[in-house]
Design a protein around this motif. Sequence first.
Motif, PDB file in Angstrom:
ATOM      1  N   THR A  80       0.857  -1.188   0.000  1.00 21.85           N
ATOM      2  CA  THR A  80       0.000   0.000   0.000  1.00 21.85           C
ATOM      3  C   THR A  80       0.881   1.222   0.000  1.00 21.85           C
ATOM      4  O   THR A  80       0.598   2.212  -0.651  1.00 21.85           O
ATOM      5  CB  THR A  80      -0.816   0.082   1.296  1.00 21.85           C
ATOM      6  N   VAL A  83       3.395   2.210  -3.638  1.00 20.75           N
ATOM      7  CA  VAL A  83       2.680   2.459  -4.894  1.00 20.75           C
ATOM      8  C   VAL A  83       1.672   3.594  -4.714  1.00 20.75           C
ATOM      9  O   VAL A  83       1.595   4.512  -5.543  1.00 20.75           O
ATOM     10  CB  VAL A  83       2.014   1.163  -5.406  1.00 20.75           C
ATOM     11  N   ARG A 105       2.454  -4.002 -10.488  1.00 23.97           N
ATOM     12  CA  ARG A 105       2.289  -2.618 -10.017  1.00 23.97           C
ATOM     13  C   ARG A 105       3.142  -1.657 -10.844  1.00 23.97           C
ATOM     14  O   ARG A 105       2.799  -0.488 -10.982  1.00 23.97           O
ATOM     15  CB  ARG A 105       2.644  -2.513  -8.537  1.00 23.97           C
ATOM     16  N   MET A 108       1.095  -0.958 -13.810  1.00 31.43           N
ATOM     17  CA  MET A 108      -0.011  -0.093 -13.407  1.00 31.43           C
ATOM     18  C   MET A 108       0.469   1.358 -13.252  1.00 31.43           C
ATOM     19  O   MET A 108      -0.213   2.293 -13.674  1.00 31.43           O
ATOM     20  CB  MET A 108      -0.562  -0.655 -12.091  1.00 31.43           C
ATOM     21  N   LEU A 181      -5.491 -11.014  -3.207  1.00 33.15           N
ATOM     22  CA  LEU A 181      -5.705  -9.609  -3.589  1.00 33.15           C
ATOM     23  C   LEU A 181      -4.386  -8.848  -3.609  1.00 33.15           C
ATOM     24  O   LEU A 181      -4.310  -7.761  -4.147  1.00 33.15           O
ATOM     25  CB  LEU A 181      -6.634  -8.920  -2.581  1.00 33.15           C
ATOM     26  N   PHE A 182      -3.370  -9.417  -2.949  1.00 34.97           N
ATOM     27  CA  PHE A 182      -2.133  -8.651  -2.745  1.00 34.97           C
ATOM     28  C   PHE A 182      -0.890  -9.386  -3.261  1.00 34.97           C
ATOM     29  O   PHE A 182      -0.882 -10.604  -3.379  1.00 34.97           O
ATOM     30  CB  PHE A 182      -1.939  -8.379  -1.243  1.00 34.97           C
ATOM     31  N   GLU A 339      -7.875  -6.315 -12.730  1.00 33.66           N
ATOM     32  CA  GLU A 339      -9.128  -5.881 -12.096  1.00 33.66           C
ATOM     33  C   GLU A 339     -10.177  -7.002 -12.124  1.00 33.66           C
ATOM     34  O   GLU A 339     -10.878  -7.236 -11.153  1.00 33.66           O
ATOM     35  CB  GLU A 339      -9.665  -4.628 -12.779  1.00 33.66           C
ATOM     36  N   ASN A 342      -9.270  -9.465  -9.468  1.00 35.46           N
ATOM     37  CA  ASN A 342      -9.617  -8.984  -8.127  1.00 35.46           C
ATOM     38  C   ASN A 342     -11.100  -9.146  -7.831  1.00 35.46           C
ATOM     39  O   ASN A 342     -11.492  -9.534  -6.728  1.00 35.46           O
ATOM     40  CB  ASN A 342      -9.219  -7.504  -7.979  1.00 35.46           C
ATOM     41  N   GLY A 343     -11.930  -8.835  -8.828  1.00 36.48           N
ATOM     42  CA  GLY A 343     -13.380  -8.982  -8.650  1.00 36.48           C
ATOM     43  C   GLY A 343     -13.754 -10.425  -8.337  1.00 36.48           C
ATOM     44  O   GLY A 343     -14.560 -10.700  -7.436  1.00 36.48           O
ATOM     45  N   GLU A 346     -12.632 -11.414  -4.765  1.00 33.72           N
ATOM     46  CA  GLU A 346     -13.506 -10.878  -3.716  1.00 33.72           C
ATOM     47  C   GLU A 346     -14.832 -11.624  -3.654  1.00 33.72           C
ATOM     48  O   GLU A 346     -15.346 -11.921  -2.578  1.00 33.72           O
ATOM     49  CB  GLU A 346     -13.740  -9.386  -3.945  1.00 33.72           C
ATOM     50  N   LEU A 350     -13.255 -14.001  -0.645  1.00 34.80           N
ATOM     51  CA  LEU A 350     -13.232 -13.096   0.513  1.00 34.80           C
ATOM     52  C   LEU A 350     -14.620 -12.549   0.825  1.00 34.80           C
ATOM     53  O   LEU A 350     -14.801 -11.341   0.979  1.00 34.80           O
ATOM     54  CB  LEU A 350     -12.239 -11.952   0.264  1.00 34.80           C
TER      55      LEU A 350
ATOM     56  N   ARG B  57     -21.523  -7.544  -0.619  1.00 32.28           N
ATOM     57  CA  ARG B  57     -20.327  -7.853   0.163  1.00 32.28           C
ATOM     58  C   ARG B  57     -19.917  -6.676   1.062  1.00 32.28           C
ATOM     59  O   ARG B  57     -19.469  -6.853   2.191  1.00 32.28           O
ATOM     60  CB  ARG B  57     -19.206  -8.200  -0.825  1.00 32.28           C
ATOM     61  N   SER B 212     -11.789 -11.106   7.339  1.00 26.15           N
ATOM     62  CA  SER B 212     -12.100 -10.032   6.386  1.00 26.15           C
ATOM     63  C   SER B 212     -12.973  -9.013   7.099  1.00 26.15           C
ATOM     64  O   SER B 212     -14.081  -9.334   7.515  1.00 26.15           O
ATOM     65  CB  SER B 212     -12.869 -10.587   5.189  1.00 26.15           C
ATOM     66  N   SER B 223      -4.689  -0.869  -1.948  1.00 22.97           N
ATOM     67  CA  SER B 223      -3.515  -1.633  -2.360  1.00 22.97           C
ATOM     68  C   SER B 223      -3.794  -2.687  -3.419  1.00 22.97           C
ATOM     69  O   SER B 223      -2.848  -3.178  -4.030  1.00 22.97           O
ATOM     70  CB  SER B 223      -2.858  -2.280  -1.148  1.00 22.97           C
ATOM     71  N   ALA B 224      -5.041  -3.033  -3.641  1.00 21.90           N
ATOM     72  CA  ALA B 224      -5.320  -3.981  -4.725  1.00 21.90           C
ATOM     73  C   ALA B 224      -5.854  -3.239  -5.950  1.00 21.90           C
ATOM     74  O   ALA B 224      -5.585  -3.630  -7.074  1.00 21.90           O
ATOM     75  CB  ALA B 224      -6.319  -5.031  -4.269  1.00 21.90           C
ATOM     76  N   TYR B 225      -6.626  -2.179  -5.705  1.00 13.63           N
ATOM     77  CA  TYR B 225      -7.224  -1.447  -6.826  1.00 13.63           C
ATOM     78  C   TYR B 225      -6.588  -0.069  -7.040  1.00 13.63           C
ATOM     79  O   TYR B 225      -6.823   0.564  -8.049  1.00 13.63           O
ATOM     80  CB  TYR B 225      -8.723  -1.260  -6.578  1.00 13.63           C
ATOM     81  N   TYR B 226      -5.820   0.418  -6.064  1.00 13.20           N
ATOM     82  CA  TYR B 226      -5.229   1.755  -6.098  1.00 13.20           C
ATOM     83  C   TYR B 226      -6.305   2.792  -6.411  1.00 13.20           C
ATOM     84  O   TYR B 226      -6.130   3.696  -7.219  1.00 13.20           O
ATOM     85  CB  TYR B 226      -4.044   1.793  -7.082  1.00 13.20           C
TER      86      TYR B 226
END
Lengths: 351, 515
Positions: A80, A83, A105, A108, A181-182, A339, A342-343, A346, A350, B57, B212, B223-226
Motif C-alpha cells: 500500500t 505504490v 504494479r 499499473m 488480492l495482494f 481488475e 480482483n473482482g 472478492e 473473501l 459484500r 475479512s 492496495s489492490a485497486y489503487y
Amino acid sequence: MIIMKKNTRSYRRRGIILVALALSLLLFPQVGFSSLKKSPQVVIYTAMDQIFSKPILEDFERLHGIQVKAVYDVEAVKTTGIVNRLIAEKNYPQCDVFWNNEIMRTIMLKRKGVLAPYRSPSAQDIALDFKDKQGYWAGFAARARVLVINTDRVRKKMYPSSLQDLFSPAWRGQTAFANPLFGTTSTHIAAMVATQGVDASQAFLQGLVNNQTRIVDGNSVVRDMVARGDLAWGVTDTDDVHVGQLQGKPIAMVLPDQHGQGTLLIPNTVALIKNSPNPQEARLFIDYLLSREVEARLAASESAQIPLRTGVPVPEGQLSFADVKALPVDFEAMADSLEKANGMIESILLR
Amino acid sequence: MILRTISRSCHQVQASPLVLLALLIGVVPPFIMVSQSFYLEGNFSLHHYIQLFSEQRTWALLGRSLALALGTTVFSLPVGLILAVCCVSQHFPGKKLATALILVPLFIPSHIQAMAWTALLCSQGLLSQAPLSVSMFILILAYSPLVFLAAHAGLSARDRGMEEAGALLACPWQVWKKITLPLLGPHLCFALSLVFLLSFFNYGVPATVGLSSFPVEILARFSAYYDEGGAVALAMPIVALVLVLLVSQKQYRGKKSFFTLSGQMKKKSLSERKSLLTGLLIWGSIAFTVALPLGTLFYQSLPLHTLSLALQHASKELGTSFLVAVLSASVAVILAFLLASSSQNFSQRGRDLLQTMMLLPLAFPATVMGVGLIHLWNRPWTQALYSSIFILVVVCLARFLPFAFLILEASLAQVSPSMLEAASLCNPSRINKLLRIELLLNKKALLVSWLVVFIFAMGELGATLLVIPPGRETLSLKIYSLMHYGNGPLVAALALVLSGVNLLVSFILLSLVQR
C-alpha cells in the motif's frame, strides 16, 4: 467582560505567534532541517525486502559516491505504502527510481503516468519478454511461484507436483494460499486469468474454497504455517522457501507444473520516475541495478533470485533460468486482467 | 435567532488561528480525500458510492466489523468494570502494583498483542475455526483496560458519603444501581465510545487473525485497486457513524466530565475489606492479559542475546520513533491545551462545533489520512517539512491530537472561571495565570494526554509508511519489515523493546502524576 476581551486578544496573539512560527519553518527550509541538495543523491522507493536490497544500495553508494536515500515497503501492509505514495506524489515526485519486487504494479504505474521511459544499456542482453517495449521498465532477477512442503508431514513420494493438487481430497484442509488480492499471489491469479481464461480461474478459486484451503495474510505466513506443521503444504515464492530453509525449517520446495504448462516467474522490475528530482543519478542507478553483477549478487543472496540472463553465476544447488520451465505470459495482458481477477477473488474467496 | 447563533459560533471558530492550525493539521487532509471521492476522471460523480454500496459484500463486511466492535465494547464493559470495582473497594496483596499492571495492555500496540496471541492460539486451530471470536477476544484484552481506567477514575473520585447515605435506606444493589452507576456513567460512556472506535478501526488484529473486515477492505481498495476515491467512499459510513456516536455520547454526558482533576478518594469506604479471592482474581487476570502475551514474546525472543542484538540492529529506528513520539506528544499537548483553554470562552454552540471538528480525524482510517497528508504537504514550498522527520510529527498530530484535546478539554472545563477571574483581578498577567493556575491545576491531565499521544505515536504505522522521508525508518516499520523476512526472535525482541520503552515512559510519568 473586559477581562474576557483581554483574554480573547491574548489567545489570538498567542495563536498568531504559533502559526507564524510554524510557517517560518515551512518557508525557510535552510534554517530548518532540509539539506537535501548538498551532495549528489538518488531517492529509491523499493518493494524489495530491506534485508536483501540494502546491501545492494550500499554497494552503489560505495562505487559511485552517490548517497542513496531509500524508502522500503512493508509486506505486512501489502505494498500500500510505496505504490500509493508514488501515485499521490505524481505531481511533485520525491522518488527517482522505483525498484519493484514484482511486475504488475510497475505496469499499473506506467499506465497511471508515473513513470518515464529509459532504455538502459545494461538491459540490452535481457530478453524482450522481460522488458517494456516502450522502455518504461526492465525486468531482472525473478522469483518463481512454488510449492512449499513440510518434510516432517509429507513423505517425498507423496509430494504434490501441480497446483491442481490443491483440489485433491487427500489434501483437504491441509494447504495454504496467500490472500490473492495482494502481492505476487495477485500477480499469480492475474496470470491465470490471462493464460487460462476467466472460467478456469473461477474454477481454481472455487476449488480452493471447496477443498478448504487456508487463505492467509501473506506468502511468508504460508511458509511459516507449513514449517510449523500446522499445514502440509502451500503455495508461496522461492525467496520465502529459501530463507526458511536457511533458518533450518523442515521445508522443501517443488516447482509446480514442470510437466505441464510451466511455473510462473515474476521478475523484479526497475523504472525511472517521471520528473524525478535527480535524473542523472537515477539513470546511473538503473544501469547499476540491471547489471549482471547485481543479478549475480541477488542470486547468491538469501532471497535466491533467479537470473533472467544466461551466464550469470548461480550458487550450487540454486535455480537458474535454464532449470525452470517458465509459464509463457504476456505481462501487459496480465495487467489487463488484474481488475477482473480482483473482482473474482472478492466474490469467491473473501466474502 | 438560530442563524445568529450559528454565525456567532462560526465567527468564534474562524477567529482563532489555533483553530485554523488544527484544521490544517487534522481536518483538511481527509477532506481533500473526501472531495476526490466525488470525482471520476475530472467530473463530478457518485460512481464510487453507487458501485461500492450496491455490492452485498460491502454491507456484509460492514456488518461484520460492527459486530466485532460492538462485541468488543459489550464484553469490555464487565471485564473493566469488575476489575475496577475490585481494585477500588477491596484490599489484597500488591494492590498498587496490580492496579498499574492491569493497564499494561494499553501500552503495547494491539498488533504486537495479536502477534503473541496468534502464536499461542495457532496450534489450537482456533484461528481458522472462529476468526471473529478470536479477533474479539484479542481486542477485549487490548482495550478493556480503557474501561478499567475510566471506571477506576470515576470510582476513586466519587463522594462515598452519597453511597453510605443511600446504604442506610436501601440494599447494596439498589445503591449501586441508583447512585454509583449514574456517577460512573460519563466515565464509562466515554471509555466505551473509545473502545468501539478503536476496535472498529483496528486493522492489525483482524488482518493477523485472517478475518475479512471493513478496514481490511478499505486497505484493499488502496492496495489492490489503487482506488483512492473508492477507499474514501468506503470510509464515509464510518465517518457518519463516528459522528453519530460522538455526538450522542456528548448529549448523554452533557456537562458531566469523564476526567477528574483530583483522582484521590475523598473518604475511606466503610465497606472496604481484605479479600484474598479478589487478589486471586486480579492477579490471575494480570497473568492472563499481561504475563502470558509478554511471556510468549520473551520466549520467542530467546536466546537472551537477541535482545541486545535487537537494540543494536534497530537503535537508529528506535531513536527516530522516540524523537517523533516525544515531539508529537509535546506539540499535541501544547496545541490541545491552548485550543481547549480558548474553547472555554466560546459559546456552547461554538464549543460543540470545535469539539466535533477536533474529533473528525478519528473517523478516517490511517491510510486515508496518510494519502491526504501527501496531497496537502507535498508541494514545492513545503518541501522542508515534507522531506524531514517533522512530517511524521504532523502525521501523529493529525491522528492523535483529538485524544489530547478530549482529555484537556474535559479537565479544563472543571476549573472554575471565577477562580481565573479572581486571579486576573490580582495579577492581570496572562502568563502568570497560565503558569501558576491553569497549568498546575491541569498537571495530571497534561501528563496523561502527553502519555496517550506518546504511546500512540510510538506504534503508528498506517500513515507513517506513506510519508516516511527517504533514508529514515521507525521502529514499527522495522518490526513489520522483519515480520515478512520471518526473523521470529528478532521481531519478538523488537516488540518487547517497543513495549518496554512505552512501559518505562508510562511508569515515569504516572509516578509524576501520583506525586
